[in-house]
Scaffold this active site. Structure first.
Site, PDB file in Angstrom:
ATOM      1  N   THR A  27       0.846  -1.192   0.000  1.00 23.07           N
ATOM      2  CA  THR A  27       0.000   0.000   0.000  1.00 23.07           C
ATOM      3  C   THR A  27       0.878   1.238   0.000  1.00 23.07           C
ATOM      4  OG1 THR A  27      -1.856  -1.059   1.084  1.00 23.07           O
ATOM      5  CG2 THR A  27      -1.615   1.305   1.469  1.00 23.07           C
ATOM      6  N   HIS A 177      -7.075 -11.132  -0.373  1.00 24.09           N
ATOM      7  CA  HIS A 177      -6.353 -10.670   0.829  1.00 24.09           C
ATOM      8  C   HIS A 177      -7.073 -11.194   2.075  1.00 24.09           C
ATOM      9  CE1 HIS A 177      -3.895  -8.444   3.451  1.00 24.09           C
ATOM     10  NE2 HIS A 177      -4.036  -7.217   2.979  1.00 24.09           N
ATOM     11  N   ASN A 180      -3.342 -10.066   7.565  1.00 26.41           N
ATOM     12  CA  ASN A 180      -3.058  -8.768   8.209  1.00 26.41           C
ATOM     13  C   ASN A 180      -4.240  -8.066   8.874  1.00 26.41           C
ATOM     14  OD1 ASN A 180      -0.531  -9.320   7.323  1.00 26.41           O
ATOM     15  ND2 ASN A 180      -0.480  -7.793   5.682  1.00 26.41           N
ATOM     16  N   TYR A 182      -7.539  -7.810   8.108  1.00 26.50           N
ATOM     17  CA  TYR A 182      -8.657  -7.217   7.380  1.00 26.50           C
ATOM     18  C   TYR A 182      -9.869  -8.170   7.399  1.00 26.50           C
ATOM     19  CZ  TYR A 182      -5.075  -3.869   6.572  1.00 26.50           C
ATOM     20  OH  TYR A 182      -4.091  -2.947   6.804  1.00 26.50           O
ATOM     21  N   ASN A 237      -2.967  -5.091  13.504  1.00 26.45           N
ATOM     22  CA  ASN A 237      -4.390  -4.740  13.584  1.00 26.45           C
ATOM     23  C   ASN A 237      -5.104  -5.499  14.699  1.00 26.45           C
ATOM     24  OD1 ASN A 237      -4.645  -2.702  11.640  1.00 26.45           O
ATOM     25  ND2 ASN A 237      -4.734  -4.196   9.962  1.00 26.45           N
TER      26      ASN A 237
HETATM   27  C1  LIG Z   1       4.609   0.217   3.160  1.00 25.64           C
HETATM   28  C2  LIG Z   1       4.005  -1.147   3.279  1.00 25.64           C
HETATM   29  C3  LIG Z   1       2.765  -1.388   2.733  1.00 25.64           C
HETATM   30  C4  LIG Z   1       2.195  -2.667   2.794  1.00 25.64           C
HETATM   31  N1  LIG Z   1       0.986  -2.904   2.186  1.00 25.64           N
HETATM   32  C5  LIG Z   1       0.476  -4.161   2.139  1.00 25.64           C
HETATM   33  C6  LIG Z   1      -0.701  -4.438   1.394  1.00 25.64           C
HETATM   34  O1  LIG Z   1      -1.288  -3.572   0.737  1.00 25.64           O
HETATM   35  N2  LIG Z   1      -1.160  -5.709   1.411  1.00 25.64           N
HETATM   36  C7  LIG Z   1      -0.543  -6.716   2.119  1.00 25.64           C
HETATM   37  O2  LIG Z   1      -0.993  -7.861   2.109  1.00 25.64           O
HETATM   38  N3  LIG Z   1       0.611  -6.477   2.803  1.00 25.64           N
HETATM   39  C8  LIG Z   1       1.128  -5.234   2.811  1.00 25.64           C
HETATM   40  N4  LIG Z   1       2.329  -5.004   3.450  1.00 25.64           N
HETATM   41  C9  LIG Z   1       3.090  -6.151   3.998  1.00 25.64           C
HETATM   42  C10 LIG Z   1       4.110  -6.626   2.949  1.00 25.64           C
HETATM   43  O3  LIG Z   1       3.477  -7.161   1.807  1.00 25.64           O
HETATM   44  C11 LIG Z   1       5.041  -7.705   3.531  1.00 25.64           C
HETATM   45  O4  LIG Z   1       4.260  -8.772   4.010  1.00 25.64           O
HETATM   46  C12 LIG Z   1       5.903  -7.171   4.667  1.00 25.64           C
HETATM   47  O5  LIG Z   1       6.523  -5.941   4.308  1.00 25.64           O
HETATM   48  C13 LIG Z   1       7.005  -8.179   5.049  1.00 25.64           C
HETATM   49  O6  LIG Z   1       7.831  -8.460   3.919  1.00 25.64           O
HETATM   50  P1  LIG Z   1       9.293  -7.804   3.759  1.00 25.64           P
HETATM   51  O7  LIG Z   1      10.068  -8.179   5.012  1.00 25.64           O
HETATM   52  O8  LIG Z   1       9.887  -8.404   2.524  1.00 25.64           O
HETATM   53  O9  LIG Z   1       9.094  -6.329   3.662  1.00 25.64           O
HETATM   54  C14 LIG Z   1       2.886  -3.732   3.440  1.00 25.64           C
HETATM   55  C15 LIG Z   1       4.149  -3.470   4.011  1.00 25.64           C
HETATM   56  C16 LIG Z   1       4.713  -2.206   3.939  1.00 25.64           C
HETATM   57  C17 LIG Z   1       6.078  -1.983   4.516  1.00 25.64           C
END
Ligand SMILES: Cc1cc2nc3c(=O)[nH]c(=O)nc-3n(C[C@H](O)[C@H](O)[C@H](O)COP(=O)(O)O)c2cc1C
Length: 365
Positions: A27, A177, A180, A182, A237
């Site tokens: 996001t 989705h 997280n 939702y 959440n």
């Molecule tokens: C800025 C940001 C926005 C995110 N938006 C979403 C999202 O829209 N949908 C989702 O399922 N996870 C979202 N996440 C979680 C990421 O998809 C991911 O699960 C999380 O960053 C862990 O992976 P990483 O260690 O590779 O960053 C978001 C994470 C961050 C940092």
């Protein structure tokens, strides 16, 4: 360490992907207003990241009721569909594929974002701790309204229509989705689902809405263009469950009926405690591809693949700051660090201005 498994082609549903590095949904709250419409800047951002074997879009609300944050994009109006066409075209022209992440936030919203300023909806009238990101700034979460049993049909229809809209917008598939905290996760976990109807109580009942949504979405797209994201141990959440292993085992066995392309598992995000959870168990139960996510580096991703623990690995924050992440991993190059102040909302700064290795080398000359 040679990352040979990371750079082997792999099968994901009906697609053969050139390598195993997937861009996780992120996001970024930069859709055009009013109307939550994707625009040229978003297309440029995704095009830059088309080095991923597959891009999973930022979470995208399937209806006004499904919206929980200011500036996030939707997929329920013709203007939004047209806006997304710019994104999918740009990604395809740059040689990648893109799935849309379908989102209903449930209680993680605020009345100022809801139709007619009504309260957000949820399985049960229990508020999230913390504050919502609204157009008027951060505001305390309210106690949501518990959905009536007969309202589920409408929500399932929103998922069905959103899937059709995603197809029209040129997406290669969709991701449901269910992670997280939702709406679908709120139904799944017993910390948020205190219902006494057919959607609450037993594991069988708590899984029902996800399965009905999956049925509707796969009717539109076929299972081999549909994935699902879960976060079994996530507490983001204000989420909790008393027996996540049994819950997710049951869910996966049921999901197998739909021959989905993939299961995308957030194994680690935020301060979740995953030490007692057996992710291997889910991987072995599931009959499609397993995408691992959460805190992976090139090396730990390679290890996961070579030990048979996953089929693909998705990267979130690393893709924010490194549009050419696969190239950097292949060359064992330094990764840029993302700027958290520009994660959500704003313009090109911290969005489309992260350099590729090529840009950096040019600057050094
Ligand atoms: C800025 C940001 C926005 C995110 N938006 C979403 C999202 O829209 N949908 C989702 O399922 N996870 C979202 N996440 C979680 C990421 O998809 C991911 O699960 C999380 O960053 C862990 O992976 P990483 O260690 O590779 O960053 C978001 C994470 C961050 C940092």
């Amino acid at each position: 360490m040679s990352l040979q498994n990371l750079f082997k082609p792999g099968t994901l549903g009906q697609y053969t992907l050139p390598h195993r590095i997937i861009m996780a949904p992120l996001t970024r709250s930069r859709s055009a207003q009013p109307g939550d419409i994707p625009h040229d800047l978003n297309a440029q951002y995704y095009a830059q990241r088309s080095t991923a074997a597959l891009i999973i879009s930022e979470a995208t609300q399937i209806s006004q009721q499904g919206k929980g944050y200011a500036f996030t994009p939707g997929i329920h109006s013709q203007e939004q569909i047209n806006g997304w066409k710019k994104v999918t075209k740009a990604v395809h022209e740059n040689g990648s594929k893109i799935f849309m992440q379908l989102w209903h936030v449930g209680r993680v919203s605020h009345s100022s974002l809801q139709p007619n300023n009504q309260l957000p909806v949820a399985p049960s009238a229990i508020a999230v701790d913390g504050q919502a990101f609204t157009y008027e700034g951060m505001q305390d979460f309210e106690i949501p309204r518990a959905l009536e049993s007969d309202e589920m049909v409408e929500i399932i229809n929103q998922y069905r229509q959103a899937s059709q809209n995603a197809l029209e917008a040129g997406f290669d598939g969709v991701e449901i989705h269910a992670a997280n905290g939702y709406l679908l996760d709120q139904f799944l976990k017993d910390g948020t689902n205190k219902r006494h109807d057919q959607y609450g109580g037993t594991i069988e009942n708590r899984v029902r809405l996800i399965l009905e949504v999956t049925q509707a979405v796969t009717e539109v797209l076929g299972g081999d263009r549909v994935g699902i994201r879960i976060s079994p141990t996530g507490s983001f959440n204000s989420m909790s469950d008393s027996d996540p292993q049994s819950l997710n085992q049951y869910l996966i066995k049921k999901l197998n009926d739909y021959n989905l392309a993939y299961l995308h598992v957030v194994e680690n995000f935020g301060d979740s405690d995953n030490s007692h959870f057996n992710f291997d168990n889910l991987r072995h139960l599931f009959n499609g591809a397993y995408i691992a996510n959460g805190g992976y580096t090139g090396e730990s991703a390679e290890r996961s693949l070579s030990e048979g623990k996953s089929d693909f690995v998705s990267f979130g924050s690393a893709f924010i700051a490194n549009p050419d992440l696969p190239t950097r991993l292949k060359q064992n190059a330094k990764l840029s660090q993302p700027d958290q102040d520009t994660f959500y909302g704003g313009d090109a700064k911290g969005y489309t201005d992260y350099p590729t290795l090529k840009d950096e080398n040019r600057e050094m000359k």
